[in-house]
Design a protein around this motif. Structure first.
Motif, mmCIF file in Angstrom:
data_model
loop_
_atom_site.group_PDB
_atom_site.id
_atom_site.type_symbol
_atom_site.label_atom_id
_atom_site.label_comp_id
_atom_site.label_asym_id
_atom_site.label_seq_id
_atom_site.Cartn_x
_atom_site.Cartn_y
_atom_site.Cartn_z
ATOM 1 N N ARG A 193 -4.334 -2.877 7.143
ATOM 2 C CA ARG A 193 -5.757 -2.792 7.487
ATOM 3 C C ARG A 193 -6.378 -4.187 7.553
ATOM 4 N NH1 ARG A 193 -8.898 0.964 3.872
ATOM 5 N NH2 ARG A 193 -7.244 0.887 2.321
ATOM 6 N N GLU A 194 -5.946 -5.042 6.647
ATOM 7 C CA GLU A 194 -6.477 -6.420 6.671
ATOM 8 C C GLU A 194 -6.083 -7.129 7.956
ATOM 9 O OE1 GLU A 194 -5.939 -8.934 3.390
ATOM 10 O OE2 GLU A 194 -7.814 -8.116 2.577
ATOM 11 N N PRO A 249 -7.968 5.225 4.101
ATOM 12 C CA PRO A 249 -7.579 4.681 2.790
ATOM 13 C C PRO A 249 -6.100 4.870 2.473
ATOM 14 C CG PRO A 249 -8.898 6.676 2.546
ATOM 15 C CD PRO A 249 -8.889 6.352 3.999
ATOM 16 N N THR A 250 -5.466 5.786 3.199
ATOM 17 C CA THR A 250 -4.039 5.991 2.934
ATOM 18 C C THR A 250 -3.165 4.968 3.678
ATOM 19 O OG1 THR A 250 -3.849 7.537 4.769
ATOM 20 C CG2 THR A 250 -4.363 8.480 2.610
ATOM 21 N N GLY A 272 0.829 -1.199 0.000
ATOM 22 C CA GLY A 272 0.000 0.000 0.000
ATOM 23 C C GLY A 272 0.857 1.238 0.000
ATOM 24 N N PRO A 279 -1.665 1.312 4.627
ATOM 25 C CA PRO A 279 -1.405 0.129 3.800
ATOM 26 C C PRO A 279 -2.535 -0.890 3.890
ATOM 27 C CG PRO A 279 0.520 0.694 5.106
ATOM 28 C CD PRO A 279 -0.592 1.569 5.591
ATOM 29 N N HIS A 280 -2.828 -1.451 2.746
ATOM 30 C CA HIS A 280 -3.936 -2.403 2.666
ATOM 31 C C HIS A 280 -3.693 -3.621 3.569
ATOM 32 C CE1 HIS A 280 -7.176 -4.709 0.944
ATOM 33 N NE2 HIS A 280 -6.337 -5.694 0.649
#
Lengths: 213, 283
Positions: free
Chosen positions: B20-21, B13-14, A204, B16-17
């Motif tokens: 967040r997961e 949303p900024t 990300g 890291p994916h």
């Protein structure tokens, strides 16, 4: 206009009554037994997230509620029951750490992961969830206890900054500041763990400098 | 530092994916905690805590009085009165502090309102505090009884006005009284706690005996303090005895009566298993 029909004292009485009505109602207290019934699982999970090994969690849950009892139970106010108990848990965990022999973090983490359950998950999902939880726990361990407590209460338990501030007896600005530092360190630590795992999950976008405020 | 709160990492949303997961997974994780057992232990701990506080208060009173007496003996007659007062005040302070939980933390000044009600049912404090005033007045013949809740505090300045050498020790025992008032619920609570602990202990190895103990508890204590926990354990025992339909009936009633109880998940699991077993049965 109406005031002119009333005597001076009546007006004054009316204002006083109005002021009284504006004041917050008398705080309600929740006894430790009701607190325990409602929030003991939360306290146990919270202590686990603070890095307390499962073998010690039961004892510390007791200590947390004993302290809550000594404080006369929870009194309604800006601090919510969970954030209030969370703040007590941080202090209890902190004093335990100071007095007890520090254990190996890795062993503690393994112990925690074994104790945790993921309701309704398939074995494959459970494996993935354990991996994820392991990373989160390890990243949490990069934070000191006070930052960890604030971070967990805000990010994982969904408590408001105002409630956290009132519970810890610190200004809201200090909560923001702790959150900012905790998030920065947590994110960096998590990224390093992912890299070490060789995970091919997308990292990300990097956090902007002003992130977290 | 007057900025608003930052968005949660999970909603940011900024962020890291993967981060967040992982956070979402961590939030789903549950650490099992046996509330019934914990509650029983807590009740015991609260009792012993009160007992320790009581003993500590007595010790503090005795040592404080001794210190006052020693001091009084070792100084000239002219300062005896003052020394007695100091000892009494010291003892009172110590006793009051210990009564508040044996923990002289800096934030203790917030606690005094809670001190006269050491029982955990803070909301139900008034009926338990009721016996306090006569007990206190009985030990303070020479003082005018103040408001019952403020006895330990009111005791502080009083010795100065009527401290006649050794008599201070009698007066400063007053803070002990509110703790003794706690004995009433203690005595009433212990058998139920013991019954719950017994049910819990038997559940794994002898579910039949656990069920009998739980039913005995119901008969003896009715809808007492631990009724929900006892009933939940009885349901688990029924399930362990393969009495699925009974477990399901009582389980449904339990969930309807106690939808937020910490043991609801275990009861729900029992219901699901009972339902699955019924489905599997050809009859």
């Amino acid at each position: 206009m109406k005031d002119s029909c009333l005597g001076k004292h009546q007006v004054e009485d009316g204002r006083r009554a109005h002021r009284r009505a504006q004041e917050p109602s008398a705080p309600t207290r929740i006894g430790v037994e009701a607190l325990f019934r409602a929030h003991a699982p939360f306290v146990a999970a919270f202590l686990g997230r603070l890095g307390i090994p499962p073998s010690d969690v039961d004892d510390l849950v007791q200590e947390v509620f004993l302290v809550a009892h000594r404080k006369g139970g929870y009194e309604s106010g800006p601090a919510k029951p969970r954030s209030w108990l969370g703040a007590i848990a941080v202090r209890v965990a902190s004093s335990r750490r100071r007095s007890a022999h520090r254990r190996k973090e890795v062993a503690v983490e393994d112990e925690q992961l074994e104790a945790v359950v993921f309701p309704g998950a398939t074995p494959a999902e459970r494996y993935q969830a354990r991996e994820a939880l392991g990373r989160v726990q390890q990243a949490l361990q990069s934070l000191d206890l006070e930052h960890r407590g604030v971070f967990v209460l805000y990010e994982l338990e969904g408590e408001s900054c105002q409630a956290i501030a009132a519970s810890f007896g610190i200004p809201v600005g200090t909560v923001y500041s702790r959150l900012h530092h905790a998030r920065r360190r947590f994110t960096a630590s998590h990224r390093a763990l992912l890299a070490a795992d060789g995970a091919d999950a997308p990292l990300g976008p990097p956090l902007p400098a002003g992130e977290g405020r | 530092m007057t900025k608003g709160p930052p968005p949660r990492l999970l909603d940011d949303p900024t962020a890291p994916h993967a981060l967040r997961e992982d956070l979402a997974q961590a939030m789903r994780a549950e650490m099992p905690y046996d509330t019934a057992t914990g509650f029983a232990s807590l009740a015991t701990a609260l009792e012993s805590d009160s007992a320790v506080a009581s003993q500590s208060a007595e010790t503090a009173v005795a040592s404080g009085a001794k210190a006052g007496a020693k001091l009084a003996a070792s100084v000239p007659l002219a300062v005896k009165l003052a020394a007695g007062v100091t000892g009494v005040a010291l003892a009172t302070t110590l006793a009051t502090t210990l009564m508040l939980g044996g923990d002289a933390t800096p934030d203790r000044p917030q606690s005094p309102p809670a001190a006269p009600a050491p029982t955990d049912q803070a909301t139900a404090a008034p009926p338990q505090e009721a016996p306090t005033p006569p007990a206190v007045t009985a030990t303070s013949p020479s003082t005018n009884a103040g408001p019952s809740n403020q006895q330990p505090r009111a005791a502080k300045p009083e010795p100065a006005s009527n401290a006649h050498n050794g008599h201070g020790a009698v007066r400063i025992r007053r803070p002990k009284r509110p703790v003794h008032a706690d004995k009433t619920p203690r005595g009433a609570r212990s058998p139920e706690t013991a019954n719950l602990a017994r049910v819990k202990r038997l559940l794994e190895a002898r579910p039949g005996a656990a069920l009998r103990a739980a039913e005995a508890g119901h008969r003896r204590f009715g809808h007492g303090m631990f009724y929900p926990e006892r009933e939940a354990l009885a349901i688990l025992a029924l399930a362990a005895l393969d009495r699925g339909s009974e477990a399901a009936t009582r389980g449904r009633r339990f969930l309807a009566q106690h939808p937020d109880h910490p043991m609801r998940k275990r009861v729900r699991t029992v219901l699901q298993e009972a339902g699955a077993a019924e489905d599997e049965e050809p009859r």
